[in-house]
Design a protein around this motif. Structure first.
Motif, PDB file in Angstrom:
ATOM      1  N   ALA A  57      54.770  40.375  34.463  1.00 60.13           N
ATOM      2  CA  ALA A  57      53.667  39.657  33.965  1.00 60.13           C
ATOM      3  C   ALA A  57      53.322  38.511  34.545  1.00 60.13           C
ATOM      4  CB  ALA A  57      54.066  39.530  32.590  1.00 60.13           C
ATOM      5  N   GLU A  58      54.208  37.816  35.106  1.00 63.32           N
ATOM      6  CA  GLU A  58      54.131  36.412  35.582  1.00 63.32           C
ATOM      7  C   GLU A  58      53.318  36.599  36.926  1.00 63.32           C
ATOM      8  OE1 GLU A  58      57.891  34.097  33.994  1.00 63.32           O
ATOM      9  OE2 GLU A  58      58.230  35.244  35.738  1.00 63.32           O
ATOM     10  N   VAL A  59      53.899  37.501  37.963  1.00 67.64           N
ATOM     11  CA  VAL A  59      53.137  37.789  39.034  1.00 67.64           C
ATOM     12  C   VAL A  59      51.674  38.298  38.718  1.00 67.64           C
ATOM     13  CG1 VAL A  59      53.158  39.402  41.231  1.00 67.64           C
ATOM     14  CG2 VAL A  59      55.478  38.569  40.226  1.00 67.64           C
ATOM     15  N   GLN A  60      51.679  38.974  37.586  1.00 66.86           N
ATOM     16  CA  GLN A  60      50.059  39.381  37.520  1.00 66.86           C
ATOM     17  C   GLN A  60      49.239  38.043  37.294  1.00 66.86           C
ATOM     18  OE1 GLN A  60      48.575  42.049  37.596  1.00 66.86           O
ATOM     19  NE2 GLN A  60      46.680  41.279  36.590  1.00 66.86           N
ATOM     20  N   LYS A  61      49.659  36.969  36.774  1.00 69.14           N
ATOM     21  CA  LYS A  61      49.016  35.995  36.379  1.00 69.14           C
ATOM     22  C   LYS A  61      48.510  35.332  37.700  1.00 69.14           C
ATOM     23  CE  LYS A  61      51.223  34.472  32.060  1.00 69.14           C
ATOM     24  NZ  LYS A  61      52.257  33.723  31.407  1.00 69.14           N
ATOM     25  N   VAL A  62      49.520  35.361  38.816  1.00 78.26           N
ATOM     26  CA  VAL A  62      49.149  35.112  40.094  1.00 78.26           C
ATOM     27  C   VAL A  62      47.950  35.900  40.801  1.00 78.26           C
ATOM     28  CG1 VAL A  62      49.856  34.577  42.588  1.00 78.26           C
ATOM     29  CG2 VAL A  62      51.351  34.032  40.412  1.00 78.26           C
ATOM     30  N   LYS A  63      48.252  37.154  40.782  1.00 74.95           N
ATOM     31  CA  LYS A  63      47.145  37.978  41.176  1.00 74.95           C
ATOM     32  C   LYS A  63      45.740  37.716  40.362  1.00 74.95           C
ATOM     33  CE  LYS A  63      48.141  41.252  43.328  1.00 74.95           C
ATOM     34  NZ  LYS A  63      48.390  41.778  44.771  1.00 74.95           N
ATOM     35  N   SER A  64      45.620  37.671  39.041  1.00 76.48           N
ATOM     36  CA  SER A  64      44.649  37.362  38.324  1.00 76.48           C
ATOM     37  C   SER A  64      44.021  35.927  38.767  1.00 76.48           C
ATOM     38  CB  SER A  64      45.129  37.445  36.841  1.00 76.48           C
ATOM     39  OG  SER A  64      43.742  36.980  35.818  1.00 76.48           O
ATOM     40  N   PHE A  65      44.500  35.051  38.920  1.00 72.83           N
ATOM     41  CA  PHE A  65      44.062  33.782  39.608  1.00 72.83           C
ATOM     42  C   PHE A  65      43.276  33.906  40.691  1.00 72.83           C
ATOM     43  CE2 PHE A  65      44.535  30.001  42.257  1.00 72.83           C
ATOM     44  CZ  PHE A  65      43.521  29.231  41.553  1.00 72.83           C
ATOM     45  N   LEU A  66      43.817  34.682  41.656  1.00 71.97           N
ATOM     46  CA  LEU A  66      43.344  34.930  43.087  1.00 71.97           C
ATOM     47  C   LEU A  66      42.087  35.481  42.946  1.00 71.97           C
ATOM     48  CD1 LEU A  66      46.348  35.786  45.115  1.00 71.97           C
ATOM     49  CD2 LEU A  66      45.329  33.420  45.020  1.00 71.97           C
ATOM     50  N   THR A  67      42.204  36.509  42.126  1.00 72.38           N
ATOM     51  CA  THR A  67      40.919  37.559  41.790  1.00 72.38           C
ATOM     52  C   THR A  67      39.889  36.737  41.088  1.00 72.38           C
ATOM     53  OG1 THR A  67      42.349  39.596  41.499  1.00 72.38           O
ATOM     54  CG2 THR A  67      39.979  39.625  40.680  1.00 72.38           C
ATOM     55  N   LYS A  68      40.117  35.754  40.267  1.00 69.41           N
ATOM     56  CA  LYS A  68      38.951  34.998  39.618  1.00 69.41           C
ATOM     57  C   LYS A  68      38.400  34.343  40.834  1.00 69.41           C
ATOM     58  CE  LYS A  68      41.076  34.775  34.966  1.00 69.41           C
ATOM     59  NZ  LYS A  68      41.746  33.940  33.933  1.00 69.41           N
ATOM     60  N   CYS A  69      39.126  33.574  41.642  1.00 65.05           N
ATOM     61  CA  CYS A  69      38.578  32.624  42.386  1.00 65.05           C
ATOM     62  C   CYS A  69      37.657  33.361  43.519  1.00 65.05           C
ATOM     63  CB  CYS A  69      39.704  31.967  43.317  1.00 65.05           C
ATOM     64  SG  CYS A  69      40.703  30.759  42.466  1.00 65.05           S
ATOM     65  N   TRP A  70      38.174  34.679  44.010  1.00 63.98           N
ATOM     66  CA  TRP A  70      37.582  35.418  45.079  1.00 63.98           C
ATOM     67  C   TRP A  70      36.136  35.974  44.232  1.00 63.98           C
ATOM     68  CZ3 TRP A  70      42.758  38.072  46.403  1.00 63.98           C
ATOM     69  CH2 TRP A  70      43.414  37.179  46.985  1.00 63.98           C
ATOM     70  N   SER A  71      36.101  36.414  43.093  1.00 67.00           N
ATOM     71  CA  SER A  71      34.829  36.740  42.470  1.00 67.00           C
ATOM     72  C   SER A  71      33.851  35.832  42.175  1.00 67.00           C
ATOM     73  CB  SER A  71      35.397  37.350  40.901  1.00 67.00           C
ATOM     74  OG  SER A  71      35.522  36.074  40.100  1.00 67.00           O
ATOM     75  N   VAL A  72      34.237  34.415  42.571  1.00 68.97           N
ATOM     76  CA  VAL A  72      33.197  33.356  42.319  1.00 68.97           C
ATOM     77  C   VAL A  72      32.941  32.959  43.795  1.00 68.97           C
ATOM     78  CG1 VAL A  72      32.879  31.113  41.599  1.00 68.97           C
ATOM     79  CG2 VAL A  72      34.225  32.497  40.117  1.00 68.97           C
ATOM     80  N   ASP A  73      33.477  33.472  44.661  1.00 70.36           N
ATOM     81  CA  ASP A  73      33.353  33.058  46.022  1.00 70.36           C
ATOM     82  C   ASP A  73      33.290  31.480  46.292  1.00 70.36           C
ATOM     83  OD1 ASP A  73      32.943  33.472  48.788  1.00 70.36           O
ATOM     84  OD2 ASP A  73      30.539  34.006  48.582  1.00 70.36           O
ATOM     85  N   ILE A  74      34.347  30.926  46.134  1.00 67.80           N
ATOM     86  CA  ILE A  74      34.526  29.491  46.003  1.00 67.80           C
ATOM     87  C   ILE A  74      34.366  29.029  47.596  1.00 67.80           C
ATOM     88  CG2 ILE A  74      35.783  27.384  45.648  1.00 67.80           C
ATOM     89  CD1 ILE A  74      36.965  29.113  43.264  1.00 67.80           C
ATOM     90  N   SER A  75      33.324  28.154  47.634  1.00 69.27           N
ATOM     91  CA  SER A  75      33.367  27.503  49.188  1.00 69.27           C
ATOM     92  C   SER A  75      34.530  26.584  49.579  1.00 69.27           C
ATOM     93  CB  SER A  75      31.846  26.953  49.396  1.00 69.27           C
ATOM     94  OG  SER A  75      31.947  25.461  48.665  1.00 69.27           O
ATOM     95  N   THR A  76      34.471  26.316  50.965  1.00 64.73           N
ATOM     96  CA  THR A  76      35.638  25.371  51.263  1.00 64.73           C
ATOM     97  C   THR A  76      35.564  23.931  50.925  1.00 64.73           C
ATOM     98  OG1 THR A  76      35.560  26.363  53.573  1.00 64.73           O
ATOM     99  CG2 THR A  76      36.459  24.191  53.364  1.00 64.73           C
TER     100      THR A  76
END
Length: 258
Positions: A145-164
């Protein structure tokens, strides 16, 4: 530096089964150049399930490089070096994990997750290099469950396509946290955080004038960092490399060593 894997932990929860029947190794790695998801379940046993890196050498090496860039980000901020050293240390101790996760997202680093019983033997080799003094507690894996939170955060960032540039401003917002207990200059640190947030707002309005929801989407991803604990990051990415060494001691060494 990004990497991914086509294989992932494909396992069913128990209820579903019933229904269907410097001398550290880290520096050694840094000195040698070089989207699967966890299943979720609402069952009570979820927190007891463990997870481990599927390719520990690859993942830990990539994580180590991101950590180095994270510390260098702080080193290159005049506003950070303008703070009293006690405040620098408090911010480093309390904010490094969130900054590191933003770095993972910025670098596009994904990682494979498997059951601990299937962990590569390389992880055992890396751990054993630290000697027999490594106790069972430091070698235990974080929960799925803790690792899933990490994966979920990364997915959220990539879905928004955050710039440098957006990542830079977000790191400023995270680093200059006036809520850290014991700060000597919380008001000035609050000012630095507000400046970073103002710069982020202006950039978004300029670069994405028609996207009225972008700012809220980015901040929503940022808020999810609060649910991820630093010890989880240490256990997942760095404990196999540093053994019993304290993470804060390593970070101080990295920050104040030229």
């Amino acid at each position: 530096m990004a990497f991914s894997s086509n294989s992932a932990l494909q396992r069913k929860c128990h209820c579903e089964k019933d229904k269907i029947n410097q001398g550290s190794i880290l520096y050694h790695i840094l000195n040698h150049k070089r989207n699967p998801r966890l299943p979720t379940c609402s069952c009570k046993h979820e927190s007891k399930e463990k997870a481990a890196l599927g390719s520990p050498y690859i993942a830990c090496k990539a994580a180590s490089e991101v950590l180095l860039k994270t510390v260098n980000f702080m080193k290159n901020l005049p506003s950070f070096w303008g703070l009293l050293q006690p405040d620098q240390l408090l911010l480093l101790e309390n904010c490094w994990a969130a900054l590191f996760l933003l770095g993972l997202a910025q670098e596009g680093v994904d990682f494979e997750v498997i059951e601990p019983s299937k962990t590569s033997i390389l992880k055992e080799i890396l751990t054993n290099q630290k000697g027999k003094g490594t106790d069972e507690k430091t070698s235990s894996e974080p929960s799925a469950a803790e690792v899933q939170k990490v994966k979920s955060f990364l997915t959220k960032c990539w879905s928004v396509d955050i710039s440098t540039k957006e990542y830079v401003y977000l790191k400023g917002i995270v680093l200059f946290s006036p809520d850290v207990s014991g700060l000597h200059a919380p008001q000035y640190i609050l000012y630095l955080q507000q400046e970073a947030q103002r710069a982020l707002t202006e950039y978004i309005h300029s670069a994405h004038p028609r996207d009225t929801s972008r700012f809220s989407q980015i901040l929503l991803a940022l808020m999810s960092l609060k649910s991820i604990n630093a010890p989880v990051i240490t256990q997942l990415f760095f404990r196999p490399l540093i053994g019993n060494m304290q993470m804060n001691a390593l970070l101080m060494e990295m920050l104040y060593t030229s």
